[in-house]
Each structure stands twice: as C-alpha cells, then as structure tokens.
Design a protein around this motif. Structure first.
Motif, mmCIF file in Angstrom:
data_model
loop_
_atom_site.group_PDB
_atom_site.id
_atom_site.type_symbol
_atom_site.label_atom_id
_atom_site.label_comp_id
_atom_site.label_asym_id
_atom_site.label_seq_id
_atom_site.Cartn_x
_atom_site.Cartn_y
_atom_site.Cartn_z
ATOM 1 N N ASN A 189 0.765 93.411 91.260
ATOM 2 C CA ASN A 189 0.913 94.094 89.847
ATOM 3 C C ASN A 189 0.088 95.108 89.533
ATOM 4 O OD1 ASN A 189 2.367 94.670 87.418
ATOM 5 N ND2 ASN A 189 1.317 92.879 86.232
ATOM 6 N N GLY A 190 -0.159 96.036 90.038
ATOM 7 C CA GLY A 190 -0.980 97.209 89.960
ATOM 8 C C GLY A 190 -1.750 97.542 91.144
ATOM 9 N N GLY A 191 -2.376 98.543 91.015
ATOM 10 C CA GLY A 191 -3.338 98.940 92.628
ATOM 11 C C GLY A 191 -2.480 100.213 93.175
ATOM 12 N N SER A 192 -3.321 100.452 94.290
ATOM 13 C CA SER A 192 -2.753 101.581 95.122
ATOM 14 C C SER A 192 -2.999 101.360 96.642
ATOM 15 C CB SER A 192 -3.315 102.962 94.677
ATOM 16 O OG SER A 192 -4.666 102.914 94.891
ATOM 17 N N SER A 193 -2.244 101.937 97.529
ATOM 18 C CA SER A 193 -2.636 101.857 98.911
ATOM 19 C C SER A 193 -2.240 103.204 99.403
ATOM 20 C CB SER A 193 -1.845 101.031 99.478
ATOM 21 O OG SER A 193 -1.936 100.623 100.830
ATOM 22 N N ILE A 194 -2.989 103.351 100.768
ATOM 23 C CA ILE A 194 -2.657 104.731 101.341
ATOM 24 C C ILE A 194 -1.815 104.470 102.550
ATOM 25 C CG2 ILE A 194 -3.733 106.578 102.693
ATOM 26 C CD1 ILE A 194 -4.731 106.558 100.128
ATOM 27 N N VAL A 195 -0.673 105.143 102.682
ATOM 28 C CA VAL A 195 0.264 104.897 103.532
ATOM 29 C C VAL A 195 0.431 106.344 104.445
ATOM 30 C CG1 VAL A 195 2.924 105.146 104.017
ATOM 31 C CG2 VAL A 195 1.989 103.627 102.220
ATOM 32 N N VAL A 216 0.021 105.945 97.464
ATOM 33 C CA VAL A 216 1.319 105.016 96.712
ATOM 34 C C VAL A 216 0.440 104.224 95.720
ATOM 35 C CG1 VAL A 216 3.331 103.362 96.907
ATOM 36 C CG2 VAL A 216 2.696 104.914 98.991
ATOM 37 N N SER A 217 0.645 104.509 94.277
ATOM 38 C CA SER A 217 0.139 103.893 93.113
ATOM 39 C C SER A 217 1.362 102.802 92.685
ATOM 40 C CB SER A 217 -0.269 104.697 92.191
ATOM 41 O OG SER A 217 -1.129 105.738 92.590
ATOM 42 N N ILE A 218 0.829 101.703 92.008
ATOM 43 C CA ILE A 218 1.896 100.746 91.541
ATOM 44 C C ILE A 218 1.795 100.759 89.988
ATOM 45 C CG2 ILE A 218 2.447 98.325 91.527
ATOM 46 C CD1 ILE A 218 1.571 98.344 94.364
ATOM 47 N N ILE A 219 2.747 100.993 89.225
ATOM 48 C CA ILE A 219 2.665 100.888 87.838
ATOM 49 C C ILE A 219 2.881 99.385 87.497
ATOM 50 C CG2 ILE A 219 3.717 101.727 85.761
ATOM 51 C CD1 ILE A 219 5.098 103.949 87.462
ATOM 52 N N LYS A 220 1.819 99.048 86.710
ATOM 53 C CA LYS A 220 1.746 97.695 86.367
ATOM 54 C C LYS A 220 2.746 97.265 85.110
ATOM 55 C CE LYS A 220 -2.065 94.640 84.533
ATOM 56 N NZ LYS A 220 -3.446 94.652 84.185
ATOM 57 N N LEU A 221 3.000 95.914 85.371
ATOM 58 C CA LEU A 221 3.990 95.225 84.270
ATOM 59 C C LEU A 221 2.953 94.778 83.371
ATOM 60 C CD1 LEU A 221 6.821 94.263 83.404
ATOM 61 C CD2 LEU A 221 6.347 92.173 84.676
ATOM 62 N N ALA A 231 15.834 89.790 83.519
ATOM 63 C CA ALA A 231 14.683 89.951 82.604
ATOM 64 C C ALA A 231 14.353 91.423 82.768
ATOM 65 C CB ALA A 231 13.597 89.331 83.141
ATOM 66 N N THR A 232 13.884 91.893 81.442
ATOM 67 C CA THR A 232 13.280 93.304 81.362
ATOM 68 C C THR A 232 11.896 93.307 80.926
ATOM 69 O OG1 THR A 232 15.633 93.975 80.242
ATOM 70 C CG2 THR A 232 13.717 95.457 79.819
ATOM 71 N N GLY A 233 11.297 94.245 81.855
ATOM 72 C CA GLY A 233 9.781 94.430 81.601
ATOM 73 C C GLY A 233 9.386 95.445 80.846
ATOM 74 N N THR A 234 8.298 95.611 80.190
ATOM 75 C CA THR A 234 7.563 96.882 79.874
ATOM 76 C C THR A 234 6.251 97.184 80.823
ATOM 77 O OG1 THR A 234 8.420 96.213 77.652
ATOM 78 C CG2 THR A 234 6.472 97.748 77.949
ATOM 79 N N PHE A 235 6.130 98.313 81.095
ATOM 80 C CA PHE A 235 5.084 98.782 82.055
ATOM 81 C C PHE A 235 4.044 99.626 81.357
ATOM 82 C CE2 PHE A 235 8.828 97.686 84.294
ATOM 83 C CZ PHE A 235 8.344 96.969 85.823
ATOM 84 N N GLU A 236 2.890 99.807 82.026
ATOM 85 C CA GLU A 236 1.765 100.411 81.357
ATOM 86 C C GLU A 236 2.127 101.757 81.122
ATOM 87 O OE1 GLU A 236 -1.518 100.582 84.140
ATOM 88 O OE2 GLU A 236 -0.158 100.711 85.906
ATOM 89 N N ASP A 237 3.128 102.519 81.389
ATOM 90 C CA ASP A 237 3.488 103.720 81.100
ATOM 91 C C ASP A 237 4.401 103.662 79.751
ATOM 92 O OD1 ASP A 237 5.922 102.772 82.325
ATOM 93 O OD2 ASP A 237 5.947 104.890 83.798
ATOM 94 N N ASN A 238 4.659 102.713 79.298
ATOM 95 C CA ASN A 238 5.689 102.338 78.186
ATOM 96 C C ASN A 238 7.008 102.394 78.615
ATOM 97 O OD1 ASN A 238 3.528 101.864 76.253
ATOM 98 N ND2 ASN A 238 3.308 104.046 76.265
ATOM 99 N N THR A 239 7.271 102.571 79.815
ATOM 100 C CA THR A 239 8.616 102.365 80.277
ATOM 101 C C THR A 239 9.314 101.040 80.344
ATOM 102 O OG1 THR A 239 8.378 104.392 81.626
ATOM 103 C CG2 THR A 239 10.355 102.915 82.317
ATOM 104 N N SER A 240 10.588 100.722 79.996
ATOM 105 C CA SER A 240 11.259 99.475 80.052
ATOM 106 C C SER A 240 12.273 99.462 81.117
ATOM 107 C CB SER A 240 11.912 99.075 78.574
ATOM 108 O OG SER A 240 10.835 98.906 77.675
ATOM 109 N N LYS A 241 12.207 98.616 81.887
ATOM 110 C CA LYS A 241 13.314 98.540 83.132
ATOM 111 C C LYS A 241 13.433 97.069 83.347
ATOM 112 C CE LYS A 241 12.753 101.268 86.532
ATOM 113 N NZ LYS A 241 12.357 101.898 87.899
ATOM 114 N N VAL A 242 14.766 96.974 83.863
ATOM 115 C CA VAL A 242 15.400 95.564 84.321
ATOM 116 C C VAL A 242 14.271 94.989 85.532
ATOM 117 C CG1 VAL A 242 17.116 94.178 85.326
ATOM 118 C CG2 VAL A 242 17.602 95.856 83.553
#
Length: 206
Positions: free
Chosen positions: A92-98, A111-116, A136-147
């Motif tokens: 839940n968060g972090g980044s990696s180089i692909v 590749v960055s991961i947007i945190k729930l 279940a619906t989540g709210t993410f650190e960029d204020n987006t809501s998604k299933v």
C-alpha cells in the motif's frame, strides 16, 4: 559446330547475368532503440493489473511490440508484482523501477503506487437470505474514491459463505440469521505494506 557451341555459351551467359540482376538479398533491419511506451506511471494500490507495452524501433524506422521477446526486470517485488509487463501493487504505497532489455538496448520507468487511506463496505442493505455481491470502496491519498479490486480479504460469520471469482468479484451467500461481514485490505502482504484496520458491517436478516 564450334560456332553453335560458342553461341550457346553466350546465351547461357546472358541468361545467368539477367537472373543475377533480378535477384535481391533480403535486408533484415536491426534494432535501433527500445522503450516502455507508457513512461513513468502511477497505479492505485487496489486496482487490477496494468499492462505495459515494450516497443522496438528498427533501423528502417519500422516499429514492433516486443513484450514477449524483451527481458523484464523489477527493482522491488515487495512493492510491485510484475509478470511479462503486467504490473500491480504488492504494498500500500511505495514505488519500483521496471526495466526492459534486448541485446545492448534498455529502457526503464518508475511505477508509483497511490496509497489507500480509508475504505468502507458499500453494498446496499441485505435483509434476507440468498446470494449477494460484496463491494468495498476506498479513498486514496489523491482524494480519489474507487471500488477496491485487489488486495482485499473477505470473511463472514453465522455460516455465511463467501467466494471470489477470477475477476475479484466477491459473492456472499447468507444462509440464516444476522451476519457480520469483515473486509481487510493488505492483510497477507509483506511487512512493507501499510495495513488498514479491518472494517466490519452487520447485515440484519429479517
């Protein structure tokens, strides 16, 4: 007789010369560069997998997808799952180089991961026995809501049965009586994942 023989030699010489002029050797173009088309990207920690595209440009200016031919690498499998260019969050968060490579050519992206940050069970009220889809619906650190699609675990009491299909759709079958349904995100992932507190919702069966 000699005249006829020399005439035949001349004809054969002309024939083979003409054939040689019409013969062309196929030219195989070499790779000039490769790239991951999407560039640096951000993905949500509970989304389904995102497909990346590896593309080669050749010396004759043609292009071709090389997902299967390229060698893929990932700098942090504790953060990011990857298979043949398909990526999804492992934490839940972090980044990696692909990166990709083919011969002496290579390319890489971040590749960055947007945190729930929060989530809730968002189904309409269930008030009878039978089968229902859980959501279940989540709210993410960029204020987006998604299933929430991935990295979620479901459980229920009172004999209820929960099944999850290949598309990550969870279905609960309530047999009798009031049922507590619990959703937990990132419960079984690695220690770098930020685990959110489980959410429990009670369905009252009338």
């Amino acid at each position: 007789m000699k005249k006829t023989f020399y005439s035949l030699l001349i004809l054969l010489s002309v024939f083979f010369t003409a054939c040689g002029e019409n013969t062309k050797t196929a030219v195989v173009a070499d790779i000039a560069s490769i790239e991951i088309v999407e560039g640096n990207i951000s993905i949500y920690s509970t989304d389904e997998a995102t497909d990346l595209t590896a593309m080669a440009t050749y010396t004759d200016s043609t292009t071709a997808q090389i997902n299967d031919a390229a060698i893929w690498n990932n700098s942090d499998y504790n953060t990011l799952y990857m298979y043949n260019g398909s990526v999804s969050a492992a934490s839940n968060g972090g980044s990696s180089i692909v990166g990709i490579s083919s011969g002496r050519f290579s390319d890489e992206i971040n590749v960055s991961i947007i945190k729930l940050t929060d989530f809730n069970i968002t189904n309409a009220d269930i008030n009878s026995t039978g089968s229902y889809i859980l959501e279940a619906t989540g709210t993410f650190e960029d204020n987006t809501s998604k299933v929430i699609k991935r990295n979620i675990e479901w459980s229920a009491d009172n004999g209820a049965v929960i099944s999850v299909d290949e598309n990550y759709v969870a279905t609960i079958t309530i047999l009798t009586g009031d049922t507590n349904v619990t959703a937990t995100v990132f419960e079984e992932t690695n220690t770098s994942a930020a685990t959110l507190a489980p959410i429990t919702r009670t369905y009252t069966v009338n």
